[in-house]
Motif scaffolding. Structure first.
Motif, PDB file in Angstrom:
ATOM      1  N   TYR A  48       0.826  -1.210   0.000  1.00 51.31           N
ATOM      2  CA  TYR A  48       0.000   0.000   0.000  1.00 51.31           C
ATOM      3  C   TYR A  48       0.864   1.266   0.000  1.00 51.31           C
ATOM      4  O   TYR A  48       0.603   2.214  -0.758  1.00 51.31           O
ATOM      5  CB  TYR A  48      -0.933   0.006   1.213  1.00 51.31           C
ATOM      6  CG  TYR A  48      -1.599   1.346   1.415  1.00 51.31           C
ATOM      7  CD1 TYR A  48      -2.680   1.733   0.627  1.00 51.31           C
ATOM      8  CD2 TYR A  48      -1.098   2.255   2.351  1.00 51.31           C
ATOM      9  CE1 TYR A  48      -3.264   2.979   0.783  1.00 51.31           C
ATOM     10  CE2 TYR A  48      -1.684   3.505   2.513  1.00 51.31           C
ATOM     11  CZ  TYR A  48      -2.761   3.864   1.727  1.00 51.31           C
ATOM     12  OH  TYR A  48      -3.332   5.105   1.859  1.00 51.31           O
ATOM     13  N   LYS A  92       0.964   4.529  -2.645  1.00 53.79           N
ATOM     14  CA  LYS A  92       0.781   5.940  -2.294  1.00 53.79           C
ATOM     15  C   LYS A  92       1.896   6.820  -2.858  1.00 53.79           C
ATOM     16  O   LYS A  92       1.731   8.026  -3.011  1.00 53.79           O
ATOM     17  CB  LYS A  92       0.717   6.092  -0.772  1.00 53.79           C
ATOM     18  CG  LYS A  92      -0.649   5.803  -0.193  1.00 53.79           C
ATOM     19  CD  LYS A  92      -1.710   6.803  -0.658  1.00 53.79           C
ATOM     20  CE  LYS A  92      -1.449   8.191  -0.138  1.00 53.79           C
ATOM     21  NZ  LYS A  92      -2.495   9.165  -0.601  1.00 53.79           N
ATOM     22  N   ASN A 126      -1.936   9.906  -6.050  1.00 50.85           N
ATOM     23  CA  ASN A 126      -2.476  10.799  -5.022  1.00 50.85           C
ATOM     24  C   ASN A 126      -3.703  10.189  -4.359  1.00 50.85           C
ATOM     25  O   ASN A 126      -3.960  10.404  -3.171  1.00 50.85           O
ATOM     26  CB  ASN A 126      -2.847  12.155  -5.626  1.00 50.85           C
ATOM     27  CG  ASN A 126      -1.623  12.957  -6.018  1.00 50.85           C
ATOM     28  OD1 ASN A 126      -0.572  12.840  -5.384  1.00 50.85           O
ATOM     29  ND2 ASN A 126      -1.739  13.771  -7.052  1.00 50.85           N
ATOM     30  N   GLU A 127      -4.484   9.457  -5.154  1.00 52.75           N
ATOM     31  CA  GLU A 127      -5.707   8.858  -4.631  1.00 52.75           C
ATOM     32  C   GLU A 127      -5.593   7.335  -4.680  1.00 52.75           C
ATOM     33  O   GLU A 127      -5.482   6.749  -5.755  1.00 52.75           O
ATOM     34  CB  GLU A 127      -6.933   9.305  -5.438  1.00 52.75           C
ATOM     35  CG  GLU A 127      -7.265  10.774  -5.291  1.00 52.75           C
ATOM     36  CD  GLU A 127      -8.567  11.122  -6.015  1.00 52.75           C
ATOM     37  OE1 GLU A 127      -9.274  10.199  -6.470  1.00 52.75           O
ATOM     38  OE2 GLU A 127      -8.868  12.322  -6.122  1.00 52.75           O
ATOM     39  N   VAL A 128      -5.622   6.706  -3.517  1.00 52.34           N
ATOM     40  CA  VAL A 128      -5.657   5.249  -3.429  1.00 52.34           C
ATOM     41  C   VAL A 128      -6.869   4.849  -2.602  1.00 52.34           C
ATOM     42  O   VAL A 128      -7.095   5.378  -1.506  1.00 52.34           O
ATOM     43  CB  VAL A 128      -4.373   4.678  -2.788  1.00 52.34           C
ATOM     44  CG1 VAL A 128      -4.471   3.158  -2.687  1.00 52.34           C
ATOM     45  CG2 VAL A 128      -3.145   5.073  -3.597  1.00 52.34           C
ATOM     46  N   TYR A 143      -3.117   4.867   9.053  1.00 56.35           N
ATOM     47  CA  TYR A 143      -2.854   6.013   8.176  1.00 56.35           C
ATOM     48  C   TYR A 143      -3.909   7.113   8.202  1.00 56.35           C
ATOM     49  O   TYR A 143      -3.686   8.174   7.608  1.00 56.35           O
ATOM     50  CB  TYR A 143      -2.674   5.509   6.742  1.00 56.35           C
ATOM     51  CG  TYR A 143      -1.433   4.676   6.572  1.00 56.35           C
ATOM     52  CD1 TYR A 143      -0.170   5.210   6.805  1.00 56.35           C
ATOM     53  CD2 TYR A 143      -1.512   3.339   6.190  1.00 56.35           C
ATOM     54  CE1 TYR A 143       0.980   4.437   6.662  1.00 56.35           C
ATOM     55  CE2 TYR A 143      -0.369   2.563   6.030  1.00 56.35           C
ATOM     56  CZ  TYR A 143       0.870   3.118   6.275  1.00 56.35           C
ATOM     57  OH  TYR A 143       2.010   2.354   6.131  1.00 56.35           O
ATOM     58  N   LEU A 147      -0.307   9.762   4.307  1.00 63.04           N
ATOM     59  CA  LEU A 147      -0.395   8.483   3.614  1.00 63.04           C
ATOM     60  C   LEU A 147      -1.813   7.902   3.658  1.00 63.04           C
ATOM     61  O   LEU A 147      -2.019   6.753   3.282  1.00 63.04           O
ATOM     62  CB  LEU A 147       0.586   7.470   4.235  1.00 63.04           C
ATOM     63  CG  LEU A 147       2.070   7.695   3.956  1.00 63.04           C
ATOM     64  CD1 LEU A 147       2.909   6.661   4.707  1.00 63.04           C
ATOM     65  CD2 LEU A 147       2.364   7.622   2.466  1.00 63.04           C
ATOM     66  N   MET A 190      -5.445   6.736   2.857  1.00 63.83           N
ATOM     67  CA  MET A 190      -6.205   6.365   1.678  1.00 63.83           C
ATOM     68  C   MET A 190      -7.374   7.332   1.497  1.00 63.83           C
ATOM     69  O   MET A 190      -7.788   8.013   2.442  1.00 63.83           O
ATOM     70  CB  MET A 190      -6.712   4.917   1.775  1.00 63.83           C
ATOM     71  CG  MET A 190      -7.569   4.622   2.974  1.00 63.83           C
ATOM     72  SD  MET A 190      -6.634   4.490   4.531  1.00 63.83           S
ATOM     73  CE  MET A 190      -5.559   3.110   4.155  1.00 63.83           C
ATOM     74  N   LYS A 191      -7.920   7.365   0.267  1.00 58.66           N
ATOM     75  CA  LYS A 191      -9.016   8.284  -0.011  1.00 58.66           C
ATOM     76  C   LYS A 191     -10.308   7.792   0.647  1.00 58.66           C
ATOM     77  O   LYS A 191     -10.967   8.521   1.383  1.00 58.66           O
ATOM     78  CB  LYS A 191      -9.203   8.404  -1.530  1.00 58.66           C
ATOM     79  CG  LYS A 191     -10.212   9.465  -1.948  1.00 58.66           C
ATOM     80  CD  LYS A 191      -9.685  10.862  -1.775  1.00 58.66           C
ATOM     81  CE  LYS A 191     -10.635  11.893  -2.370  1.00 58.66           C
ATOM     82  NZ  LYS A 191     -10.144  13.266  -2.181  1.00 58.66           N
TER      83      LYS A 191
END
Length: 308
Positions: A113, A117, A121-123, A142, A147, A149-150
């Motif tokens: 993961y 990142k 920019n968007e995970v 996170y 870091l 996630m979206k």
């Protein structure tokens, strides 16, 4: 006096088994080697379209990324780069798999993961079953950081296995003696499964290990306690999906999760499927649910920008 001694010994036995006192495990670096997979269906799924956003699928226990065949292609076709990695030792020789533990599996997923990142920019992260528990653990680590996630989607995720007194949850009574049994028994009815002959509703496409693997199962159950304890650290937007008739992870787990997380954007879905010859658990694999839930998750991730 004899009765009292027996009661004390039995109490100590159950306490030792279920409190995990003195239980320790180390996270070891495990290296992917998909040449050892027992089937081509076990291998990682990756779709790269040079998109600006990516979705990470985390598979369950003891299965493989093949459970995500439909949603992986679906998200690919709707503007995402897609990553569904095979956790090392899954899908290979089960004698190697049973030497590893949850801490090592999560170390791999965490590193995987973090590398995503660096590229996007968007995970977004999706996890079913143990994959859902790992998704929660990532979000605990996170949330609120650079870091983060979206958004996440958590399906059929466990955080409590046997919790009779606190939650009235007993997933498997034998697990109360699992720690003791694992000292003497490694596995029960172990096998590789590349499709279930008498399956239905898409369950015939299940790929993974059959049987029971006592030490890996013990490791998973042990780690659920810490995941549950830290649920209040989760602030990222989340959708939680769980079938009321789930025969693998009791439905009560969903309420434990959703009552504890601090996500301001939280969607909770809980349906009850018709009866099938499966456990109502792998909701992104079944023909009756995979399209519906893939669309719902995509809509949640994108804010409804996609039209169907």
């Amino acid at each position: 006096m004899t009765v009292l001694i027996i009661i004390i010994l039995v109490s100590l036995f159950f306490y030792w088994n279920n409190s995990f006192i003195f239980y320790k495990e180390k996270a070891k670096q495990i290296v992917p080697n998909e040449d050892k997979c027992f089937s081509e269906h076990c291998k990682s799924i990756t779709y790269l379209n040079e998109c600006k956003r990516a979705v990470l699928f985390i598979h369950g226990f003891p299965t493989t990324p093949y459970m995500y065949s439909y949603p992986a292609a679906f998200f690919r076709d709707n503007g995402f780069d897609v990553y569904a990695p095979l956790i090392p030792t899954f899908g290979a020789d089960y004698r190697e798999f049973e030497k590893t533990n949850f801490s090592s599996w999560f170390l791999f997923i965490d590193s995987y993961y973090a590398n995503l990142k660096k590229k996007y920019n968007e995970v977004y992260v999706i996890g079913v079953s143990m994959g859902g528990a790992m998704c929660l653990k990532l979000a605990e680590k996170y949330s609120g950081t650079n870091l983060s996630m979206k958004k996440i989607a958590v399906l059929s995720a466990p955080v409590a296995y046997n919790s009779l007194i606190k939650d009235k949850i007993v997933t498997n009574p034998l697990a109360y003696a699992l720690r003791f049994l694992s000292l003497f028994i490694k596995r029960i009815s172990a096998s590789n499964i590349d499709g279930i002959k008498d399956g239905e509703d898409g369950n015939e496409n299940w790929v993974g290990y059959g049987g029971t693997y006592l030490r890996p199962a013990l490791s998973l159950i042990y780690n659920l306690k810490a995941i549950r304890k830290d649920l209040n650290k989760i602030t990222v937007p989340m959708i939680s999906i769980h079938d009321k008739g789930d025969k693998t992870v009791p439905f009560k787990n969903q309420k434990i999760i959703t009552d504890c997380v601090k996500s301001k954007e939280l969607i909770i879905l809980s349906d009850k499927m018709p009866e099938f010859k499966h456990s109502h658990h792998s909701l992104l694999m079944y023909n009756s649910t995979k399209e519906k839930y893939s669309k719902i998750i995509l809509d949640f991730f994108t804010g409804g920008e996609n039209e169907f």
